[in-house]
Design a protein around this motif. Structure first.
Motif, PDB file in Angstrom:
ATOM      1  N   TYR A 163       0.944   3.735   6.333  1.00 38.39           N
ATOM      2  CA  TYR A 163       1.876   4.527   5.534  1.00 38.39           C
ATOM      3  C   TYR A 163       1.333   5.885   5.138  1.00 38.39           C
ATOM      4  N   TRP A 207       9.720   8.543  10.900  1.00 36.60           N
ATOM      5  CA  TRP A 207      10.091   7.124  10.824  1.00 36.60           C
ATOM      6  C   TRP A 207      10.057   6.587   9.393  1.00 36.60           C
ATOM      7  N   ASN A 208       9.304   7.234   8.504  1.00 37.46           N
ATOM      8  CA  ASN A 208       9.206   6.745   7.122  1.00 37.46           C
ATOM      9  C   ASN A 208       9.774   7.757   6.138  1.00 37.46           C
ATOM     10  N   GLU A 213       5.945   7.084   0.032  1.00 39.44           N
ATOM     11  CA  GLU A 213       5.462   6.409   1.235  1.00 39.44           C
ATOM     12  C   GLU A 213       5.711   4.907   1.150  1.00 39.44           C
ATOM     13  N   SER A 223       9.147   3.206   2.291  1.00 41.23           N
ATOM     14  CA  SER A 223       9.178   1.778   2.605  1.00 41.23           C
ATOM     15  C   SER A 223       8.839   0.974   1.350  1.00 41.23           C
ATOM     16  N   THR A 231       1.996   8.875   5.655  1.00 40.06           N
ATOM     17  CA  THR A 231       3.025   9.696   6.299  1.00 40.06           C
ATOM     18  C   THR A 231       3.394  10.953   5.519  1.00 40.06           C
TER      19      THR A 231
END
Length: 231
Positions: A45, A54-55, A186, A59, A47
């Motif tokens: 994660y 994608w994130n 994240e 999440s 990110t």
């Protein structure tokens, strides 16, 4: 006829052995695919500020109360001690696969030390001690990359306890959990309770009602540590 009856179980045993051997080979192939370049020390994660999408919406990890035994209530220390079992859950896309390519295998079990885990810990607590048996337990990995694990621990939680009307007092105490080490955009933490949790009192003190509350996410900020909550 008697010889045929004697040979049938042997033939069945050989067939089952062949089937298990094929399963073992497929499982080994799957494990090699998942863990050949997997690093459990690196979070999936990381990110924030990256050029990957994608994130983008963040999440979630989860903690679900399964059972809790009230061990003692320390009125002078304003605390209570419990033995608690929870189910932890998160998703690691590095551990996803297509079951059709692995003979329909949809999940597998591995020792928890092989996978990355979010840092979910009791907050407002002291003396947290995991149960050794479960500290070396397996995690269950689904083909979607979802990972779940049972954790069992002893902990002492802080609580303002009043005993002015003993033994008819009702005290509202909180069992708090927090997620550390990630930005809140994240990975966040969600909490819940199974429909019928196993709750046990001491006889003198008992659980009356257990309600889920907003969970705390202790995220990293540019200037240090920040906290945010999410239902």
């Amino acid at each position: 006829m008697s010889r045929l009856l004697l040979l049938l179980p042997i033939l069945g045993s050989i067939s089952n052995t062949d089937d298990f051997d094929q399963f073992s080979k497929t499982l080994k192939k799957l494990q090699d695919k998942l863990f050949k370049s997997y690093d459990s020390q690196i979070s999936p994660y990381s990110t924030r500020y990256s050029n990957f999408s994608w994130n983008t919406n963040g999440s979630y990890s989860s903690i679900t109360l399964l059972r809790s035994r009230l061990l003692s209530v320390q009125e002078r220390e304003q605390s209570f001690s419990t033995a608690t079992g929870v189910i932890l859950g998160w998703t690691d896309r590095r551990l996803a696969w297509n079951p059709d390519q692995y003979s329909g295998i949809e999940h597998l079990y591995v020792r928890r030390g092989k996978v990355w885990m979010p840092e979910i810990v009791p907050c407002e607590s002291t003396g947290v001690e995991p149960v050794t048996l479960f500290d070396t337990s397996n995690v269950k990995i689904y083909s979607s990359g979802e990972v779940i694990m049972l954790a069992y621990f002893f902990a002492t939680h802080n609580c303002e306890i009043k005993a002015d009307n003993f033994p008819f007092d009702i005290n509202h105490c909180m069992m708090c959990f927090a997620l550390f080490g990630t930005y809140d955009d994240e990975l966040m933490l969600r909490g819940g309770i199974v429909p019928k949790p196993d709750l046990f009192g001491t006889g003198e003190f008992d659980y009356d009602l257990f309600l889920p509350k907003p969970m705390m996410n202790m995220g990293l900020a540019a200037s240090g540590l920040s906290a945010s909550s999410e239902v």
